[in-house]
Design an enzyme around this catalytic site. Structure first.
Site, PDB file in Angstrom:
ATOM      1  N   GLU A   1     -16.358 -44.614 -31.166  1.00 43.30           N
ATOM      2  CA  GLU A   1     -15.930 -45.273 -29.918  1.00 43.30           C
ATOM      3  C   GLU A   1     -17.008 -45.787 -29.240  1.00 43.30           C
ATOM      4  OE1 GLU A   1     -13.593 -42.966 -27.424  1.00 43.30           O
ATOM      5  OE2 GLU A   1     -13.133 -44.554 -26.134  1.00 43.30           O
TER       6      GLU A   1
ATOM      7  N   GLU B   1      -3.238 -43.042 -26.344  1.00 38.21           N
ATOM      8  CA  GLU B   1      -2.997 -42.180 -25.265  1.00 38.21           C
ATOM      9  C   GLU B   1      -2.461 -43.004 -24.335  1.00 38.21           C
ATOM     10  OE1 GLU B   1      -6.607 -39.813 -24.401  1.00 38.21           O
ATOM     11  OE2 GLU B   1      -6.480 -38.795 -26.407  1.00 38.21           O
TER      12      GLU B   1
ATOM     13  N   GLU C   1      -7.593 -37.524 -32.993  1.00 35.37           N
ATOM     14  CA  GLU C   1      -8.429 -37.137 -32.369  1.00 35.37           C
ATOM     15  C   GLU C   1      -8.446 -35.516 -32.254  1.00 35.37           C
ATOM     16  OE1 GLU C   1      -9.374 -38.668 -28.411  1.00 35.37           O
ATOM     17  OE2 GLU C   1      -8.506 -40.703 -28.905  1.00 35.37           O
TER      18      GLU C   1
ATOM     19  N   GLN D   1     -16.193 -36.957 -32.119  1.00 35.28           N
ATOM     20  CA  GLN D   1     -16.332 -38.297 -32.746  1.00 35.28           C
ATOM     21  C   GLN D   1     -17.186 -37.823 -34.002  1.00 35.28           C
ATOM     22  OE1 GLN D   1     -16.629 -41.666 -29.753  1.00 35.28           O
ATOM     23  NE2 GLN D   1     -14.611 -40.864 -28.826  1.00 35.28           N
TER      24      GLN D   1
HETATM   25  O1  AHR Z   1     -12.792 -38.950 -27.722  1.00 31.17           O
HETATM   26  C1  AHR Z   1     -12.943 -39.123 -26.306  1.00 31.17           C
HETATM   27  C2  AHR Z   1     -11.787 -39.493 -25.399  1.00 31.17           C
HETATM   28  O2  AHR Z   1     -10.798 -38.400 -25.777  1.00 31.17           O
HETATM   29  C3  AHR Z   1     -11.092 -40.720 -26.159  1.00 31.17           C
HETATM   30  O3  AHR Z   1     -11.532 -41.965 -25.589  1.00 31.17           O
HETATM   31  C4  AHR Z   1      -9.430 -40.515 -25.563  1.00 31.17           C
HETATM   32  O4  AHR Z   1      -8.647 -41.106 -26.531  1.00 31.17           O
HETATM   33  C5  AHR Z   1      -9.530 -39.083 -25.504  1.00 31.17           C
HETATM   34  O5  AHR Z   1      -8.968 -38.579 -24.438  1.00 31.17           O
END
Ligand code: AHR
Length: 504
Positions: A26, A172, A291, A348
C-alpha cells in the site's frame, strides 16, 4: 503431552490456489518509498527498485501483490501516478495523512511485479470515485489501444496492455475511517453496477467485493448478506480482513486467534451460502482473505504522528518470536479452508506490518514472521489434506476450545512431496505427536525445520537479523508401520517434509 495427527489420502480439503500466498503493498508509510523503491540506494536498479528487497520478496515466493491500498485507495486518483514522472503532482493522502509524491505509480508497480515474479491485484477507488473511474482505469490497463485511455497508456511508452485480471471493488467500504464510507445498500448497489460494467469489458475478470472490515464490526454479517444480495451474480469473491494482537500480553489467548480466524471464515461462508440459497444460485462464492496478519505493536503511537510527511515511518511492527508462532497458526487455519479461501494477502510486505524491513540507505532484513510464511509459501502447494487432530488443549475466553497441537498437511503428488506444518501452543509441555500417514505409509521423512527455543519477545533487528531463524534438524524422523513419531518442543513451529518412494 501425547497427541496425534491422522490423515487419509482419500480425504482432502481441496486444491491450494497459489494466490493463498499473496501479499500487499500500500502507499502507506515506507512500504513504497525507502521500502521497495529507493533511488540512490546502493542496491537500487536504474528504476529505483531495491534489489535487496526484491531478492527477499522472491525468496518469500509471493505470487500475488495487492495494490495500491488499503485505505489509501479510497481517495487516490490513479491518473496522477502515470506519465512522465516530472509532470506528476504531489498530493495529500487523507487516509494516512501523508504526502504522496507519485514518483512510484501504476506503471512502476507493474514493472516491479514482473521483477518480483508476482501478479497484480488492483484495488479500485470507490470512496471518492465510482464506476466511471473504474472503467477508465480498466481501459488504461487492459485495452490494447485505439481508444482514449488505452492510447494514453501507449503514449506513456507502454504499448502492451497490463492484462490485470484480479480487481478489488473498493476497500473496507463499511469502515467509518474510510474516505467515502458507504452503507451496505449503497455499496452493494455500487459493487454490482461496477462489476457488471467491468465484466461487460471482459467477462473473464475476477472481482472481489468488500466484506466487513473485521468480524467485530457491528454490521457483520448483515453487511455480507446485503452486499451479496445485490452483487452475488457479478462478483467472484468476498473479502475478509483480520488482524490479531497480543495487547493483553496473554500468549494463550493470542495463539487462539487462529481458531477465531477459522470461525470467521465459517461465518462468512455461511453468509455467502445464505444468499446462494436465497437466489437459488448454483454458484458458490469464494473468499479472498486479502488482509491478515499480526498488528498491534505500533497502533497507538501512529495516531500521534506529525502529518503530511513523505514516506513517514508508520505501522513499523517489530515482530517477536511469539508473533511468528501466531502467523504459523494463522497459515494453518487458512490451509484448512482452501475449499473456500482461494486468495489471501499477508498485510503487508515491506516495512508496514511486514515480514521484510529496510533501513533507508541501509540493509533489508527478515522479520520473525518471514519464516512461517516462507515455509508455507514454498512447501504448502498442491492439495490440502483433511486432517484429524487429537490433542489436549485449553479454553480460550473468546474462541472456546483450543488444541495445543495444531497442524495442516499438503501433498503434491506430481513432485512426490508432502509437507506437514505443526504448531505446539503449549508454553511448557513438549508434544509427543504420532502422525498416521493413511495412504502414504511408504513415504519417508526427508527434512525437518523448526522455529523453537527463543524468548517469546525476541525480535530480529537490522543490527541482529538472525536472532530468530529456523534450524534444520539433523534427523527428519523415521516412518515405521505408516506412522511418524515426533517430539515437538513447547512453543514451536515445525515443518516436516516427506517424499514418495524413490523421490527422496
Ligand atoms: O493494512 C493496513 C490497513 O488496514 C489498510 O489500509 C486497511 O484496509 C486496513 O484497515
Amino acid at each position: 503431552m501425547k497427541a496425534s495427527i491422522t490423515m487419509d489420502k482419500a480425504y482432502t480439503v481441496g486444491e491450494i490456489d497459489e494466490r493463498l500466498y499473496g501479499s500487499f503493498i500500500e502507499h502507506l508509510g515506507r512500504a513504497v518509498y525507502t521500502g521497495i523503491y529507493e533511488p540512490g540506494h546502493p542496491e537500487a536498479d536504474e528504476r529505483g527498485f531495491r534489489r535487496d528487497v526484491l531478492a527477499l520478496v522472491r525468496e518469500l515466493g509471493v505470487p500475488l501483490v495487492r495494490y495500491p491500498g488499503g485505505n489509501f485507495v479510497c481517495s487516490y486518483d490513479w491518473e496522477d501516478s502515470v506519465g512522465p514522472v516530472e509532470a506528476r503532482p504531489k498530493r495529500l493522502d487523507l487516509a494516512w495523512r501523508s504526502v504522496e509524491p507519485n514518483l512510484f505509480g501504476l506503471g512502476e508497480f507493474i514493472d516491479w511485479c514482473s521483477e518480483a515474479r508476482a501478479s497484480p491485484m488492483m484495488a479500485l477507488n470507490l470512496g471518492t470515485r465510482g464506476i466511471g473511474d473504474a472503467l477508465r482505469l480498466l481501459e488504461y490497463c487492459n485495452h490494447p489501444g485505439g481508444t482514449r485511455w488505452s492510447d494514453l497508456r501507449r503514449s506513456h511508452g507502454r504499448s502492451e496492455p497490463y492484462g490485470i485480471k484480479l480487481w478489488c471493488v473498493g476497500n473496507e467500504m463499511d469502515g467509518p475511517w474510510q474516505i467515502g464510507q458507504k452503507t451496505a445498500e449503497e455499496y452493494g448497489r455500487l459493487a454490482y453496477e461496477t462489476a457488471k460494467a467491468m465484466k461487460r469489458f471482459d467477462p473473464s475478470l475476477e472481482l472481489v467485493a468488500c466484506g466487513s472490515s473485521f468480524a467485530e464490526m457491528p454490521s457483520f454479517p448483515d453487511w455480507e448478506a446485503t452486499v451479496l444480495g445485490h452483487s452475488y451474480d457479478e462478483v467472484d469473491y468476498l473479502s475478509l480482513h483480520s488482524y490479531y494482537n497480543n495487547k493483553a500480553d496473554d500468549l494463550a489467548e493470542f495463539l487462539a486467534g487462529s481458531v477465531g480466524m477459522g470461525q470467521f471464515i465459517d461465518s462468512v461462508a455461511s453468509a455467502c451460502d445464505f444468499i446462494k440459497a436465497k437466489k437459488r444460485s448454483r454458484k458458490t462464492m469464494m473468499l479472498s482473505f486479502d488482509e491478515w496478519n499480526v498488528w498491534y505493536h505500533t497502533k497507538a503511537e501512529d495516531m500521534n504522528r506529525d502529518p503530511w510527511k513523505l514516506g513517514p515511518s508508520l505501522l513499523e511492527e517489530s515482530y517477536t518470536f511469539e508473533d511468528a508462532l501466531a502467523v504459523g497458526c494463522l497459515l494453518i487455519a487458512l490451509l484448512r479452508r482452501v475449499d473456500r479461501v482461494k486468495i489471501a494477502c499477508l498485510a503487508q510486505l515491506v516495512n508496514v506490518i511486514a515480514p521484510i524491513s529496510t533501513v533507508p540507505k541501509g540493509p533489508a532484513w527478515r522479520q520473525s514472521i518471514f519464516y512461517p510464511f516462507l515455509h508455507a509459501s514454498r512447501y504448502g502447494r498442491g492439495l490440502s489434506l483433511d486432517l484429524r487432530i487429537s490433542s489436549p488443549g485449553y479454553e480460550s475466553s473468546r474462541y472456546g476450545q483450543v488444541p495445543y497441537l495444531d497442524a495442516a498437511a499438503t501433498v503434491d503428488e506430481g513432485s512426490g512431496r508432502m509437507t506437514i506444518f505443526a504448531v505446539n501452543r503449549s508454553p511448557e509441555e513438549r508434544a509427543e505427536a504420532e502422525i498416521r500417514l493413511g495412504g502414504y505409509e511408504d513415504w519417508s521423512a526427508v527434512e525437518r525445520l523448526e522455529l523453537a527455543g527463543a524468548d517469546p519477545k525476541a525480535v530480529n533487528t537490522a543490527a541482529m537479523p538472525g536472532v530468530i531463524a529456523p534450524r534444520r534438524l539433523a534427523e527428519a524422523g523415521r516412518v515405521e508401520g505408516g506412522r511418524l513419531c515426533l517430539v515437538l518442543p513447547p512453543l514451536s513451529w515445525s515443518v516436516i517434509r516427506l517424499a514418495a518412494p524413490g523421490r527422496g
